[in-house]
Motif scaffolding. Structure first.
Motif, PDB file in Angstrom:
ATOM      1  N   ALA A 123      -9.309  34.338  -3.970  1.00  0.00           N
ATOM      2  CA  ALA A 123      -9.143  34.805  -2.592  1.00  0.00           C
ATOM      3  C   ALA A 123      -9.679  33.767  -1.614  1.00  0.00           C
ATOM      4  O   ALA A 123      -9.070  33.501  -0.579  1.00  0.00           O
ATOM      5  CB  ALA A 123      -9.839  36.148  -2.387  1.00  0.00           C
ATOM      6  N   SER A 124     -10.805  33.155  -1.988  1.00  0.00           N
ATOM      7  CA  SER A 124     -11.403  32.203  -1.050  1.00  0.00           C
ATOM      8  C   SER A 124     -10.859  30.798  -1.231  1.00  0.00           C
ATOM      9  O   SER A 124     -11.314  29.883  -0.566  1.00  0.00           O
ATOM     10  CB  SER A 124     -12.923  32.240  -1.131  1.00  0.00           C
ATOM     11  N   GLY A 125      -9.884  30.618  -2.079  1.00  0.00           N
ATOM     12  CA  GLY A 125      -9.128  29.385  -2.007  1.00  0.00           C
ATOM     13  C   GLY A 125      -8.879  28.570  -3.252  1.00  0.00           C
ATOM     14  O   GLY A 125      -8.004  27.724  -3.249  1.00  0.00           O
ATOM     15  N   ARG A 126      -9.656  28.755  -4.314  1.00  0.00           N
ATOM     16  CA  ARG A 126      -9.341  28.002  -5.532  1.00  0.00           C
ATOM     17  C   ARG A 126      -9.952  28.720  -6.720  1.00  0.00           C
ATOM     18  O   ARG A 126     -11.000  29.357  -6.619  1.00  0.00           O
ATOM     19  CB  ARG A 126      -9.819  26.561  -5.470  1.00  0.00           C
ATOM     20  N   PRO A 127      -9.311  28.575  -7.891  1.00  0.00           N
ATOM     21  CA  PRO A 127      -9.876  29.167  -9.104  1.00  0.00           C
ATOM     22  C   PRO A 127     -11.219  28.517  -9.441  1.00  0.00           C
ATOM     23  O   PRO A 127     -11.484  27.385  -9.057  1.00  0.00           O
ATOM     24  CB  PRO A 127      -8.838  28.835 -10.181  1.00  0.00           C
ATOM     25  N   MET A 128     -12.065  29.270 -10.123  1.00  0.00           N
ATOM     26  CA  MET A 128     -13.354  28.710 -10.541  1.00  0.00           C
ATOM     27  C   MET A 128     -13.163  27.789 -11.733  1.00  0.00           C
ATOM     28  O   MET A 128     -12.328  28.045 -12.590  1.00  0.00           O
ATOM     29  CB  MET A 128     -14.283  29.826 -11.022  1.00  0.00           C
ATOM     30  N   ASP A 129     -14.002  26.772 -11.820  1.00  0.00           N
ATOM     31  CA  ASP A 129     -14.110  25.970 -13.033  1.00  0.00           C
ATOM     32  C   ASP A 129     -15.199  26.630 -13.886  1.00  0.00           C
ATOM     33  O   ASP A 129     -16.387  26.467 -13.626  1.00  0.00           O
ATOM     34  CB  ASP A 129     -14.481  24.538 -12.662  1.00  0.00           C
ATOM     35  N   LEU A 130     -14.755  27.384 -14.881  1.00  0.00           N
ATOM     36  CA  LEU A 130     -15.719  28.190 -15.648  1.00  0.00           C
ATOM     37  C   LEU A 130     -16.634  27.319 -16.508  1.00  0.00           C
ATOM     38  O   LEU A 130     -17.763  27.717 -16.811  1.00  0.00           O
ATOM     39  CB  LEU A 130     -14.979  29.218 -16.511  1.00  0.00           C
ATOM     40  N   GLU A 131     -16.173  26.133 -16.871  1.00  0.00           N
ATOM     41  CA  GLU A 131     -17.029  25.228 -17.639  1.00  0.00           C
ATOM     42  C   GLU A 131     -18.170  24.717 -16.752  1.00  0.00           C
ATOM     43  O   GLU A 131     -19.322  24.648 -17.175  1.00  0.00           O
ATOM     44  CB  GLU A 131     -16.196  24.069 -18.196  1.00  0.00           C
ATOM     45  N   VAL A 132     -17.830  24.404 -15.510  1.00  0.00           N
ATOM     46  CA  VAL A 132     -18.878  23.987 -14.567  1.00  0.00           C
ATOM     47  C   VAL A 132     -19.836  25.150 -14.317  1.00  0.00           C
ATOM     48  O   VAL A 132     -21.051  24.969 -14.212  1.00  0.00           O
ATOM     49  CB  VAL A 132     -18.246  23.507 -13.242  1.00  0.00           C
ATOM     50  N   LEU A 133     -19.278  26.363 -14.233  1.00  0.00           N
ATOM     51  CA  LEU A 133     -20.105  27.523 -13.923  1.00  0.00           C
ATOM     52  C   LEU A 133     -21.162  27.781 -14.990  1.00  0.00           C
ATOM     53  O   LEU A 133     -22.340  27.992 -14.669  1.00  0.00           O
ATOM     54  CB  LEU A 133     -19.225  28.769 -13.773  1.00  0.00           C
ATOM     55  N   THR A 134     -20.758  27.784 -16.228  1.00  0.00           N
ATOM     56  CA  THR A 134     -21.696  28.235 -17.273  1.00  0.00           C
ATOM     57  C   THR A 134     -21.989  27.187 -18.341  1.00  0.00           C
ATOM     58  O   THR A 134     -22.731  27.480 -19.279  1.00  0.00           O
ATOM     59  CB  THR A 134     -21.147  29.502 -17.959  1.00  0.00           C
ATOM     60  N   GLY A 135     -21.443  25.980 -18.209  1.00  0.00           N
ATOM     61  CA  GLY A 135     -21.737  24.935 -19.188  1.00  0.00           C
ATOM     62  C   GLY A 135     -23.227  24.588 -19.197  1.00  0.00           C
ATOM     63  O   GLY A 135     -23.836  24.452 -18.141  1.00  0.00           O
ATOM     64  N   GLU A 136     -23.787  24.475 -20.379  1.00  0.00           N
ATOM     65  CA  GLU A 136     -25.208  24.104 -20.547  1.00  0.00           C
ATOM     66  C   GLU A 136     -26.139  25.017 -19.756  1.00  0.00           C
ATOM     67  O   GLU A 136     -27.176  24.571 -19.261  1.00  0.00           O
ATOM     68  CB  GLU A 136     -25.442  22.652 -20.119  1.00  0.00           C
ATOM     69  N   LEU A 137     -25.745  26.271 -19.650  1.00  0.00           N
ATOM     70  CA  LEU A 137     -26.592  27.231 -18.924  1.00  0.00           C
ATOM     71  C   LEU A 137     -27.940  27.343 -19.636  1.00  0.00           C
ATOM     72  O   LEU A 137     -28.000  27.637 -20.828  1.00  0.00           O
ATOM     73  CB  LEU A 137     -25.876  28.588 -18.905  1.00  0.00           C
ATOM     74  N   GLY A 138     -29.012  27.106 -18.920  1.00  0.00           N
ATOM     75  CA  GLY A 138     -30.344  27.141 -19.521  1.00  0.00           C
ATOM     76  C   GLY A 138     -30.851  25.778 -19.952  1.00  0.00           C
ATOM     77  O   GLY A 138     -32.049  25.627 -20.211  1.00  0.00           O
ATOM     78  N   SER A 139     -29.958  24.793 -20.031  1.00  0.00           N
ATOM     79  CA  SER A 139     -30.453  23.445 -20.360  1.00  0.00           C
ATOM     80  C   SER A 139     -30.199  22.466 -19.201  1.00  0.00           C
ATOM     81  O   SER A 139     -31.060  21.671 -18.858  1.00  0.00           O
ATOM     82  CB  SER A 139     -29.818  22.925 -21.654  1.00  0.00           C
ATOM     83  N   ARG A 140     -29.025  22.551 -18.575  1.00  0.00           N
ATOM     84  CA  ARG A 140     -28.798  21.787 -17.346  1.00  0.00           C
ATOM     85  C   ARG A 140     -29.214  22.655 -16.172  1.00  0.00           C
ATOM     86  O   ARG A 140     -28.731  23.785 -16.036  1.00  0.00           O
ATOM     87  CB  ARG A 140     -27.315  21.403 -17.230  1.00  0.00           C
ATOM     88  N   TRP A 141     -30.090  22.176 -15.341  1.00  0.00           N
ATOM     89  CA  TRP A 141     -30.582  22.966 -14.199  1.00  0.00           C
ATOM     90  C   TRP A 141     -30.147  22.343 -12.883  1.00  0.00           C
ATOM     91  O   TRP A 141     -30.601  21.268 -12.511  1.00  0.00           O
ATOM     92  CB  TRP A 141     -32.117  23.077 -14.255  1.00  0.00           C
ATOM     93  N   GLU A 142     -29.279  23.058 -12.168  1.00  0.00           N
ATOM     94  CA  GLU A 142     -28.913  22.593 -10.829  1.00  0.00           C
ATOM     95  C   GLU A 142     -30.129  22.621  -9.901  1.00  0.00           C
ATOM     96  O   GLU A 142     -30.240  21.813  -8.984  1.00  0.00           O
ATOM     97  CB  GLU A 142     -27.772  23.443 -10.262  1.00  0.00           C
ATOM     98  N   LEU A 143     -31.029  23.561 -10.148  1.00  0.00           N
ATOM     99  CA  LEU A 143     -32.266  23.630  -9.359  1.00  0.00           C
ATOM    100  C   LEU A 143     -33.012  22.298  -9.382  1.00  0.00           C
ATOM    101  O   LEU A 143     -33.656  21.919  -8.394  1.00  0.00           O
ATOM    102  CB  LEU A 143     -33.157  24.760  -9.911  1.00  0.00           C
ATOM    103  N   ALA A 144     -32.917  21.565 -10.501  1.00  0.00           N
ATOM    104  CA  ALA A 144     -33.626  20.285 -10.614  1.00  0.00           C
ATOM    105  C   ALA A 144     -33.138  19.282  -9.579  1.00  0.00           C
ATOM    106  O   ALA A 144     -33.832  18.322  -9.249  1.00  0.00           O
ATOM    107  CB  ALA A 144     -33.435  19.712 -12.022  1.00  0.00           C
ATOM    108  N   ARG A 145     -31.927  19.519  -9.050  1.00  0.00           N
ATOM    109  CA  ARG A 145     -31.336  18.591  -8.085  1.00  0.00           C
ATOM    110  C   ARG A 145     -31.570  19.042  -6.644  1.00  0.00           C
ATOM    111  O   ARG A 145     -31.007  18.445  -5.716  1.00  0.00           O
ATOM    112  CB  ARG A 145     -29.835  18.460  -8.356  1.00  0.00           C
ATOM    113  N   ASN A 146     -32.353  20.091  -6.444  1.00  0.00           N
ATOM    114  CA  ASN A 146     -32.605  20.529  -5.068  1.00  0.00           C
ATOM    115  C   ASN A 146     -33.410  19.453  -4.331  1.00  0.00           C
ATOM    116  O   ASN A 146     -34.271  18.812  -4.920  1.00  0.00           O
ATOM    117  CB  ASN A 146     -33.362  21.858  -5.066  1.00  0.00           C
TER     118      ASN A 146
END
Lengths: 445, 445
Positions: free
Chosen positions: A238-261
């Motif tokens: 609805a908001s404009g593009r399909p999600m990349d599910l691999e980006v969403l949940t890949g390495e969940l718990g080992s790759r931390w986006e928070l680390a890049r804040n």
């Protein structure tokens, strides 16, 4: 619910992760996020915009602290006011890959729930970490198109972070967290078009407040579609593009986006930070900028121009103006809250300096970079290019610089507050059996 | 603000229009919208979903009545609960050209403000009329693509109606109303993917609550971008298509979308109403439907199939299920709140009947139409096609039928309430110096 779906995978992650599962340096980023949030809220505590929000939400009295104002409101109401305050001065944290400022929507509901439910500091750090992670991962899975279409991603994805953090603090199981995130999908909103107005802050405040509501309703058994995010008629499409599910949940718990804040060293739009740094660098070679500088050209990519090429009529414009960022840095050799406050924004000298700034497209510049060329009255030309401004992932703010930022903001906001005690309380959160000492320190009166 | 923009034009209209400017038959539609809203909220007053919403929002005590529950909450909180309640049974009003159900998001904040600010019944009728008009016009200007992309238009456009109605009752001038609508653009949300879950109701509740917040913040000086709706990075483009500005503001004040509001005779998805009518018509030729009916085929266009072709696991599914609508009408010759309540939805006979229903695409059917073909055990085939179901613009519900609907719902919801007195109070609103008698009548205890 089906075996796997975006909200189900995120729900399982949020419900199962403990503080021990998070590497120490990532946990430290959660504390830095909280410190930066508190700093921003203290800095804006006496701003009329925050006072107005506190009046409107003030009918909902309760037990959650409004930072720097002494009010105690119901948690959703307090979350709204604290989110507006911490976002108001454009002095946020930033997850640069998405341009989400996650602290403002995520930290306020986490703090309000930790306070009103008598939870510990470790709970607050954990919930903040998980909320930031969920917001940034959902944002990343639809970036950059989501923001480019006009969605103010801090608000549209912040609501997921608020829902996730709140759901964790409410003790929901994996399915409950999933429903909280799915309900939040029906509360995701916020527009880039409104960025230069108070409506921007409303979007961020609503992200904090509506995410908390989503979690509380999920705790009462409210459900969402398992495919609320990635379904054919769901949030992402609805908001404009399909999600990349691999980006969403890949390495969940080992790759931390928070680390890049990251944490802004200047209270202005993040893409303007290279402009500020360029101005500060060239300022060093000037004695009397107002008389010497004849012409300033700032060149950057299309995003820089789209966000920052605007006439300045007030301090909101100034915070997203290439012209003011360049002029303030060149004129005063500084770009703190004073230089973006009303008095200095309207100052005659900086108006003159702003009028000498021109903006040019240079598509060869990488995102976030700026080249500044200053022509002097004597014909001399100074030029510098900044690719990685201070506060970026490559040049992160140190803890000491972040502490200095909090001290600057506490003084600017004028609330009664011992900055060093606040700093100590935030750094010590993981060992604090209660967040009450921290909320008492930041209440401000 | 620029000379003309979408929010500015709507703001001028909302601020300047008086009740005398609205034709009597259009004003009557506003009263019908209010009557239908009250009926729906009374019908769901004791539902666990509404009780849960009342618990979560119940921390915000105040002076605004929650219909049928006796609670008195802060206006935003009351608006949320009343909007959830009036939308819960899928028994709404419908603006068919957009498929917006405008009563649920618009009437609750209007009622809450009229009550807590001691305004008159005429103010409530006027604000409801203007709010419905703004919601439907904005929806129409992006239809049908907006809904087709996955936006639950009742929620995404309802927030504008709530903001407009609230701004009018707060006495804002044209610019203030414009800002309220523009702020609401940053709070517009709601997903079709979530339609079969409680997250749908959250979207509608938030539309009511966040539109009121937008108006209250506008009253405090909060602003929005003049181009919040139609700008390059504004609401319409972000959500999928540019606005048709001629549709939005053409004949503003003379063409009334409110005049086209309709009222559901059956508590289920509006596109299923032809299915119900077809089933009721064919039921007349049956003596023992469960034994006689072997096979039922329902044929309609893609929208009917997209919305209604689903397995039924609970009463939420039933309300948007072609199978249940056909089965209930054929089995019981009725399709009221009882037939869509949990007990009857789970009944063994109706499960059997549902299992005999097949759905087929017939793209030649106009939107909203259904052809039903029933094959009997004896080999006989019954067939009927309904193009304009009861309650549509062509076959509108009479005032008497609307009154009967309120009586049915008041009894179903179980709140203490004199339906005839409620009906009289709503019809008499324009002459009522206060809405207090009405809120006392619907408080329910």
């Amino acid at each position: 619910m089906p075996e796997s779906s975006a909200i189900r995978d995120l729900g399982a992650f949020v419900a199962a992760t403990t503080l021990d599962d998070i590497p120490p340096e990532v946990r430290h980023q959660a504390r830095r996020t909280l410190l930066n949030f508190v700093a921003g809220a203290l800095g804006a505590a006496s701003d009329p915009t925050v006072a107005a929000a506190a009046r409107v939400l003030g009918e909902c009295t309760g037990r959650a602290t409004v930072i720097g104002r002494g009010d105690r409101l119901e948690p959703m109401a307090a979350s709204f006011v604290n989110a507006v305050a911490s976002n108001l001065l454009d002095y946020d944290d930033t997850h640069l890959a998405t341009v989400i400022h996650p602290g403002a929507p995520v930290a306020p509901p986490a703090l309000a729930l930790a306070e009103t439910r008598a939870l510990g500091g470790a709970d607050l750090v954990l919930a903040t970490a998980l909320g930031v992670e969920v917001a940034c991962r959902i944002g990343l899975s639809v970036s950059p198109e989501h923001y480019d279409r006009g969605w103010h991603i801090t608000a549209t994805c912040g609501v997921f972070g608020s829902a996730a953090a709140s759901a964790r603090l409410l003790g929901l199981d994996a399915e409950g967290v999933a429903h909280a995130i799915g309900i939040a999908a029906s509360a995701s909103s916020g527009l880039v078009e409104n960025l230069a107005s108070a409506a921007k802050n409303v979007g961020v405040g609503n992200a904090a407040r509506n995410g908390l509501l989503a979690a509380r309703l999920a705790a009462e058994g409210y459900a969402a579609a398992p495919t609320a995010l990635e379904g054919r008629l769901g949030w992402a499409r609805a908001s404009g593009r399909p999600m990349d599910l691999e980006v969403l949940t890949g390495e969940l718990g080992s790759r931390w986006e928070l680390a890049r804040n990251t944490y802004k060293p200047y209270p202005c739009g993040i893409v303007m930070h290279s402009v500020v740094d360029a101005g500060l660098a060239l300022r060093a070679g000037l004695r009397d900028p107002l008389r010497e500088v004849v012409d300033v050209e700032v060149a950057g990519d299309a995003l820089l121009l789209a966000r920052g090429d605007r006439a300045v009529t007030d301090e909101r414009d100034a915070r997203v103006s290439i012209h003011h960022c360049a002029a303030a840095a060149l004129l005063w050799g500084a770009a703190g809250v004073r230089e973006f406050g009303r008095e200095r924004v309207m100052d005659a000298a900086v108006r003159t300096m702003r009028s000498r700034v021109r903006v040019a497209l240079d598509a060869s510049q990488p995102r976030g970079a700026a080249r500044m060329t200053v022509r002097l009255a004597g014909g001399e030309v100074l030029e510098t290019t900044v690719v990685h401004p201070k506060g970026s992932e490559a040049v992160p703010l140190s803890d000491a610089e972040l502490e200095a930022k909090l001290r600057e903001l506490a003084a600017y906001g004028g609330a009664r507050c011992e900055p060093d005690a606040v700093i100590e309380a935030v750094w010590g959160l993981e060992r604090a059996p209660s967040v009450a000492p921290l909320t008492a320190l930041v209440a401000g009166r």
